[in-house]
Write an enzyme that holds these catalytic residues in place. Structure first.
Site, PDB file in Angstrom:
ATOM      1  N   ARG A 144       0.809  -1.219   0.000  1.00 47.99           N
ATOM      2  CA  ARG A 144       0.000   0.000   0.000  1.00 47.99           C
ATOM      3  C   ARG A 144       0.849   1.279   0.000  1.00 47.99           C
ATOM      4  O   ARG A 144       0.582   2.209  -0.765  1.00 47.99           O
ATOM      5  CB  ARG A 144      -0.933   0.021   1.228  1.00 47.99           C
ATOM      6  CG  ARG A 144      -2.207  -0.755   1.028  1.00 47.99           C
ATOM      7  CD  ARG A 144      -2.719  -1.298   2.331  1.00 47.99           C
ATOM      8  NE  ARG A 144      -1.849  -2.374   2.768  1.00 47.99           N
ATOM      9  CZ  ARG A 144      -1.974  -3.646   2.339  1.00 47.99           C
ATOM     10  NH1 ARG A 144      -2.943  -3.973   1.541  1.00 47.99           N
ATOM     11  NH2 ARG A 144      -1.131  -4.574   2.736  1.00 47.99           N
ATOM     12  N   THR A 145       1.840   1.324   0.875  1.00 49.81           N
ATOM     13  CA  THR A 145       2.601   2.574   1.015  1.00 49.81           C
ATOM     14  C   THR A 145       3.311   2.907  -0.293  1.00 49.81           C
ATOM     15  O   THR A 145       3.215   4.023  -0.809  1.00 49.81           O
ATOM     16  CB  THR A 145       3.613   2.462   2.176  1.00 49.81           C
ATOM     17  OG1 THR A 145       2.912   2.076   3.356  1.00 49.81           O
ATOM     18  CG2 THR A 145       4.313   3.775   2.420  1.00 49.81           C
ATOM     19  N   LYS A 203      26.192  -5.371  -3.341  1.00 49.66           N
ATOM     20  CA  LYS A 203      27.663  -5.284  -3.342  1.00 49.66           C
ATOM     21  C   LYS A 203      28.177  -4.723  -2.026  1.00 49.66           C
ATOM     22  O   LYS A 203      29.371  -4.472  -1.881  1.00 49.66           O
ATOM     23  CB  LYS A 203      28.122  -4.370  -4.496  1.00 49.66           C
ATOM     24  CG  LYS A 203      27.705  -4.854  -5.863  1.00 49.66           C
ATOM     25  CD  LYS A 203      28.079  -3.809  -6.919  1.00 49.66           C
ATOM     26  CE  LYS A 203      27.441  -4.151  -8.255  1.00 49.66           C
ATOM     27  NZ  LYS A 203      27.486  -3.005  -9.180  1.00 49.66           N
TER      28      LYS A 203
END
Lengths: 296, 142
Positions: free
Chosen positions: A48-49, A76
């Site tokens: 949702r966010t 990395k």
């Protein structure tokens, strides 16, 4: 302007955002953010966010760029600080979700562009709190004086802590209902009572006959040492259709989602269930937040 | 128990008994410190019954740094020594802000990853982490 914690905001700032969101939702406002670029950096899962921020950006005439940790230089070993410093050069504002508490504040301290906290561990999720307030105000016409019951795992849910704080600011009456062992930190409750003269009632049994708003969150079974106890508690704190017989007719049920099994499926179709509408409110509220962050 | 006078350095007196080791940690004086250091533990005291004393040769502690000692031992007194005489004497006071020292009690705080710590004192004397917002008592920071 950074949006990191509900603690940083004054009531008038919040009201300004809620009014602005209302205007966006009604189609009465044109965003001034056309041509700006938003970077969404989610170091952990979100539905949702993330999507509602991206939707809010598009509806505001912005573009967005998306950071995917699994295909980034994090693999990395690049540090959080180096990552956000790099992305700052590609966007006008950054939305950050990170499992470490304080990560958004750290980013805001080292960056010149606005940073919006999309959730930092168990600490803050300010835009969710703004959506909650907006949803309450939209459903009930006000926040002040309402009986709001916060129900579930109040110890670990960041949304509950932030919402309790904001409800104190808006002079609501708060009832905390949680299983034994999952209560909101008593020191935090005392702080809210002292700061806002907030009326807080604490209960350990499911009860919401006086509630105008019932705000539910998931009880996380993994928090219990005993699986049988976890099962017993989650069953007792599962809201069933029958439980609503004694509730007010105009009760509003909210939930930050995702919900798993803490609300019986039959409730989804009832008029009191407003949690999907609440999730949809995320778009206009986040449009208002973007404007606040980029234009304040 | 006799300890030699120092020509230049810091004497920290009235440390709460048992807290000398934490004071050393705050002042970042470890095994590689090149000068003499005397640590007296459980010294009889009229005022405190027992106290600790730390004498450090070759290091003048700033007032700002010394105030961090108040986190573990409020009331400790600092004597700055130059030319074998007390140049300045003061009692430590709890700092309003602690920056770059101490650690947040929250293991999930971003400062546990190496970010520089920062705490601010609130009205009730407890400290709030600038980053994760966790509140801690003064002694929890060190």
């Amino acid at each position: 302007m950074d949006v990191i914690s509900i603690r940083d905001m004054e009531k008038k700032d919040i009201e300004e955002i809620l009014d602005s969101a209302e205007a966006y939702a009604a189609g009465k406002k044109k965003s001034p953010l056309s041509g700006k670029v938003l970077a969404t950096l989610f170091f952990e899962a979100s539905t949702r966010t993330k999507l509602s921020f991206q939707s809010a950006a598009l509806r505001s005439g912005m573009e967005y760029i998306d950071f995917l940790p699994e295909t980034s230089s994090l693999k990395k070993g690049e540090s959080f600080e180096d990552t956000v410093k790099t992305v700052e050069g590609y966007a006008d504002a950054l939305v950050i979700r990170h499992p470490k508490e304080g990560s958004a504040r750290l980013a805001a301290d080292i960056l010149g562009k606005p940073v919006i906290n999309g959730g930092d561990g168990g600490n803050q999720h300010p835009t969710q709190t703004l959506i909650d307030l907006y949803s309450i105000r939209k459903s009930k016409g006000r926040i002040k004086g309402l009986n709001v019951t916060l129900f579930g795992d109040l110890k670990h849910a960041r949304t509950m802590r932030s919402l309790a704080y904001a409800l104190g600011m808006f002079e609501a009456k708060v009832t905390l209902v949680s299983p034994v062992g999952l209560e909101m930190d008593p020191l935090y409750v005392k702080e809210l009572e002292d700061r806002f003269s907030l009326q807080v009632h604490v209960k350990t049994e499911p009860e919401f006959s006086e509630a105008d708003v019932l705000y539910v969150c998931r009880i996380q079974q993994e928090r219990f040492a005993d699986p049988m106890e976890a099962k017993r508690v989650t069953e007792r704190f599962r809201i069933k259709k029958d439980d609503l017989k004694g509730a007010k007719d105009d009760l509003v049920i909210l939930h930050p989602l995702p919900k798993i099994n803490e609300i019986e499926g039959a409730i989804d179709g009832m008029k009191q269930a407003r949690y999907f509408e609440q999730a949809h409110n995320g778009v206009p509220v986040r449009q208002a937040v973007l404007e606040y962050a980029l234009h304040k | 128990m006799q300890v030699d006078k120092i020509e230049m350095g810091t004497v920290i007196d009235h440390i709460r008994a048992g807290k000398a080791a934490k004071v050393m940690k705050i002042l970042e004086i470890g095994e590689n410190y090149p000068h003499r250091v005397a640590i007296l533990i459980n010294v009889p005291s009229k005022m405190m019954k027992t106290k600790d004393i730390v004498k450090i040769e070759g290091k003048v502690v700033s007032e700002e740094h010394a105030n961090i000692i108040a986190l573990v031992s409020p009331g400790a007194s600092i004597n700055i020594i130059r030319n074998s005489a007390i140049e300045k004497k003061f009692t430590v006071a709890l700092p309003k802000e602690v920056s770059g020292l101490g650690r947040c009690a929250n293991p999930n705080c971003i400062t546990a990853e190496g970010a520089k710590t920062k705490f601010r004192m609130e009205g009730d004397g407890r400290y709030r982490c600038h980053f994760c917002e966790r509140r801690s008592g003064a002694e929890e920071l060190v």
